[in-house]
Design an enzyme around this catalytic site. Structure first.
Site, PDB file in Angstrom:
ATOM      1  CE  LYS A   1      -1.993  -0.830   3.901  1.00  0.00           C
ATOM      2  NZ  LYS A   1      -1.306  -2.077   4.249  1.00  0.00           N
TER       3      LYS A   1
ATOM      4  CG  HIS B   1       7.381   3.130   5.651  1.00  0.00           C
ATOM      5  ND1 HIS B   1       6.167   3.470   5.115  1.00  0.00           N
ATOM      6  CD2 HIS B   1       7.262   1.840   6.052  1.00  0.00           C
ATOM      7  CE1 HIS B   1       5.349   2.442   5.188  1.00  0.00           C
ATOM      8  NE2 HIS B   1       5.987   1.441   5.758  1.00  0.00           N
TER       9      HIS B   1
ATOM     10  NE  ARG C   1       8.585   2.241   0.403  1.00  0.00           N
ATOM     11  CZ  ARG C   1       7.947   1.609   1.389  1.00  0.00           C
ATOM     12  NH1 ARG C   1       8.341   0.434   1.794  1.00  0.00           N
ATOM     13  NH2 ARG C   1       6.906   2.172   1.968  1.00  0.00           N
TER      14      ARG C   1
END
Length: 182
Positions: A15, A52, A55
């Site tokens: 997601k 996270h 990225r």
């Protein structure tokens, strides 16, 4: 004209990665709104956050907003894209609220979403695909998040389901239901 996009699906489905792709495609300045807070005592949690962070492009601004999401959205500039990750964590931050207070918090969020001039990309977990939680707090979390995702989906331009590493555009493939009353 702002766009509202909802990316939903189960844990570890991709997601957040898909939402990041959509934010990049907006070609606008991206503000990443993290609803989680860091906890140096929880190494596994810190590793998730760092994954996270690594990225994301370095030119993205990151705001840590565990509760004041409506305030952050209200201050958004028109030529920006706000990536809100995640609704599940945001809902969890309000679990101590009684039902009436939660309904007011939810109504305030949905109202401001309709007024924001920036693009909004929300990441929201799907929690109701398993068994009913055996404890009241778990049921409250599941029900509140499920209701939020449904209501946000109803006002989103596009809703994506990410599961099994695949992205499905539900806005093209499906039909929307009327918004259910809580």
């Amino acid at each position: 004209m702002s766009r509202v996009i909802l990316v939903t699906g189960p844990a570890r489905s991709g997601k957040s990665e898909w939402a990041e792709t959509l934010a990049k495609q907006s070609e606008k300045s991206v503000i990443y709104i993290a609803t989680a807070t860091e906890n140096p005592e929880d190494q596994e949690w810190q590793q998730r956050i760092e994954k996270h962070q690594k990225r994301r492009p370095q030119d993205w601004v990151t705001l840590y907003v565990p509760m004041e999401l409506t305030t952050s959205l209200a201050h958004a500039k028109p030529n920006t894209c706000l990536l809100i990750d995640s609704l599940g964590t945001w809902v969890a931050n309000f679990l101590e609220q009684d039902d009436l207070s939660w309904e007011n918090t939810l109504a305030e969020l949905l109202k401001i979403v309709g007024l924001v001039e920036a693009d909004l990309v929300f990441v929201g977990e799907e929690t109701g695909w398993g068994v009913v939680p055996a404890y009241p707090m778990g049921r409250t979390f599941r029900d509140r998040l499920g209701s939020l995702v449904r209501q946000l989906g109803a006002i989103s331009e596009t809703v994506y389901l990410v599961t099994g590493g695949y992205v499905l555009n539900l806005s093209v493939l499906g039909s929307s239901l009327p918004v259910a009353k809580p």
